[in-house]
Design a protein around this motif. Structure first.
Motif, mmCIF file in Angstrom:
data_model
loop_
_atom_site.group_PDB
_atom_site.id
_atom_site.type_symbol
_atom_site.label_atom_id
_atom_site.label_comp_id
_atom_site.label_asym_id
_atom_site.label_seq_id
_atom_site.Cartn_x
_atom_site.Cartn_y
_atom_site.Cartn_z
ATOM 1 N N CYS A 119 0.802 -1.221 0.000
ATOM 2 C CA CYS A 119 0.000 0.000 0.000
ATOM 3 C C CYS A 119 0.836 1.274 0.000
ATOM 4 N N CYS A 120 1.993 1.263 0.661
ATOM 5 C CA CYS A 120 2.839 2.462 0.656
ATOM 6 C C CYS A 120 3.443 2.700 -0.727
ATOM 7 N N GLU A 121 4.004 1.655 -1.326
ATOM 8 C CA GLU A 121 4.578 1.802 -2.660
ATOM 9 C C GLU A 121 3.510 2.137 -3.694
ATOM 10 N N THR A 122 2.380 1.442 -3.643
ATOM 11 C CA THR A 122 1.322 1.671 -4.632
ATOM 12 C C THR A 122 0.773 3.086 -4.527
ATOM 13 N N THR A 123 0.542 3.552 -3.315
ATOM 14 C CA THR A 123 0.057 4.922 -3.132
ATOM 15 C C THR A 123 1.084 5.930 -3.640
ATOM 16 N N THR A 124 2.359 5.670 -3.387
ATOM 17 C CA THR A 124 3.425 6.556 -3.852
ATOM 18 C C THR A 124 3.427 6.650 -5.367
ATOM 19 N N ARG A 125 3.396 5.522 -6.037
ATOM 20 C CA ARG A 125 3.381 5.523 -7.505
ATOM 21 C C ARG A 125 2.148 6.246 -8.048
ATOM 22 N N HIS A 126 0.995 5.947 -7.481
ATOM 23 C CA HIS A 126 -0.258 6.539 -7.932
ATOM 24 C C HIS A 126 -0.233 8.056 -7.727
ATOM 25 N N ALA A 127 0.198 8.485 -6.553
ATOM 26 C CA ALA A 127 0.259 9.923 -6.271
ATOM 27 C C ALA A 127 1.203 10.634 -7.232
ATOM 28 N N SER A 128 2.348 10.032 -7.481
ATOM 29 C CA SER A 128 3.299 10.621 -8.420
ATOM 30 C C SER A 128 2.680 10.743 -9.810
ATOM 31 N N ASP A 129 2.020 9.695 -10.253
ATOM 32 C CA ASP A 129 1.384 9.722 -11.575
ATOM 33 C C ASP A 129 0.290 10.775 -11.668
ATOM 34 N N LEU A 130 -0.337 11.089 -10.539
ATOM 35 C CA LEU A 130 -1.387 12.114 -10.528
ATOM 36 C C LEU A 130 -0.830 13.529 -10.352
ATOM 37 N N GLY A 131 0.500 13.643 -10.164
ATOM 38 C CA GLY A 131 1.116 14.962 -10.132
ATOM 39 C C GLY A 131 1.591 15.461 -8.783
ATOM 40 N N TRP A 132 1.393 14.694 -7.719
ATOM 41 C CA TRP A 132 1.908 15.125 -6.422
ATOM 42 C C TRP A 132 3.392 14.833 -6.324
ATOM 43 N N GLN A 133 4.121 15.685 -5.629
ATOM 44 C CA GLN A 133 5.489 15.372 -5.242
ATOM 45 C C GLN A 133 5.394 14.487 -4.016
ATOM 46 N N VAL A 134 6.208 13.448 -3.981
ATOM 47 C CA VAL A 134 6.103 12.476 -2.888
ATOM 48 C C VAL A 134 7.458 12.291 -2.220
ATOM 49 N N ASP A 135 7.452 12.398 -0.897
ATOM 50 C CA ASP A 135 8.598 12.021 -0.081
ATOM 51 C C ASP A 135 8.260 10.661 0.520
ATOM 52 N N PHE A 136 9.098 9.672 0.270
ATOM 53 C CA PHE A 136 8.901 8.317 0.784
ATOM 54 C C PHE A 136 9.930 8.102 1.885
ATOM 55 N N VAL A 137 9.465 7.716 3.065
ATOM 56 C CA VAL A 137 10.332 7.574 4.234
ATOM 57 C C VAL A 137 10.436 6.085 4.581
ATOM 58 N N PRO A 138 11.428 5.378 4.020
ATOM 59 C CA PRO A 138 11.522 3.930 4.260
ATOM 60 C C PRO A 138 11.534 3.532 5.731
ATOM 61 N N ASP A 139 12.218 4.314 6.576
ATOM 62 C CA ASP A 139 12.266 3.965 8.001
ATOM 63 C C ASP A 139 10.894 4.044 8.665
ATOM 64 N N ALA A 140 9.993 4.822 8.097
ATOM 65 C CA ALA A 140 8.636 4.958 8.632
ATOM 66 C C ALA A 140 7.655 4.080 7.861
ATOM 67 N N THR A 141 8.180 2.991 7.290
ATOM 68 C CA THR A 141 7.333 1.960 6.697
ATOM 69 C C THR A 141 7.732 0.626 7.310
ATOM 70 N N LEU A 142 6.813 -0.315 7.259
ATOM 71 C CA LEU A 142 7.042 -1.629 7.855
ATOM 72 C C LEU A 142 6.557 -2.717 6.920
ATOM 73 N N THR A 143 7.324 -3.779 6.850
ATOM 74 C CA THR A 143 6.888 -4.973 6.133
ATOM 75 C C THR A 143 7.506 -6.186 6.805
ATOM 76 N N TRP A 144 7.250 -7.342 6.249
ATOM 77 C CA TRP A 144 7.738 -8.596 6.831
ATOM 78 C C TRP A 144 8.358 -9.459 5.742
ATOM 79 N N ASP A 145 9.113 -10.456 6.189
ATOM 80 C CA ASP A 145 9.720 -11.411 5.263
ATOM 81 C C ASP A 145 8.634 -12.069 4.410
ATOM 82 N N MET A 146 9.028 -12.430 3.195
ATOM 83 C CA MET A 146 8.118 -13.123 2.287
ATOM 84 C C MET A 146 8.862 -14.309 1.676
#
Length: 186
Positions: A119-146
């Motif tokens: 959801c973080c990556e998808t929202t980032t891509r979508h927002a960028s495509d719609l014209g927003w500037q996006v700051d992505f903060v990896p340390d403030a995101t969480l995921t798990w092993d896959m």
């Protein structure tokens, strides 16, 4: 440029998934909470987005009736400038978030939350495509092993590194918490 922090899917639902571990949770919460506190102190609006999905049954942690579609324990309390519920990966699909951002003159988004590569990556891509500037903060995101399709393990650290790599310079500016806060304006 007017900035807004989006806190995506930081909810108790994830504790009830089989892949959940709290290994990276303390570091993530420290970064997420610092980002929220910093934005609140600067008068930057903070938007909460929660995810619902699947059948409305008590045993589905992403169903409203489960009681788990609520802020994750350990997340600092904040008064959201707006709150949205989504059922897709992008927080901009079917929620009205895009309308709220436009109405409020937001030009830059800070993206944070759970899961880094979904959801973080998808929202980032979508927002960028719609014209927003996006700051992505990896340390403030969480995921798990896959596990990859061939059965090979893929660590959360590798997933975060891959996500940062594909977003950097194309869809977002990668930032630390301090860098993201330094780029804000109310």
């Amino acid at each position: 440029m007017k900035t807004c922090l989006i806190v995506i899917d930081v909810q108790e639902s994830f504790r009830h998934r089989p892949y959940f571990t709290d290994t990276a949770l303390p570091a993530y919460l420290q970064a997420q909470n610092a980002l929220i506190a910093g934005c609140v102190a600067r008068g930057i609006p903070v938007v909460r987005v929660l995810h619902t999905d699947g059948p409305e049954q008590m045993d589905n942690p992403f169903a409203q009736v489960s009681g788990q579609v609520r802020p994750l324990d350990g997340l600092i309390a904040f008064d959201a400038a707006a709150s949205f519920t989504k059922s897709r990966h992008s927080a901009l699909v079917g929620t009205g978030l895009d309308v709220w951002l436009t109405t409020n003159g937001i030009g830059r988004l800070i993206v944070s939350g759970i899961r880094t590569e979904q959801c973080c990556e998808t929202t980032t891509r979508h927002a960028s495509d719609l014209g927003w500037q996006v700051d992505f903060v990896p340390d403030a995101t969480l995921t798990w092993d896959m596990v990859q399709p061939d059965g090979t393990p893929l660590s959360a650290a590798d997933i975060k590194a891959r996500t940062a790599t594909v977003l950097a310079g194309r869809f977002a500016t990668l930032c630390t918490v301090d860098e993201a806060l330094g780029r804000t304006s109310a």
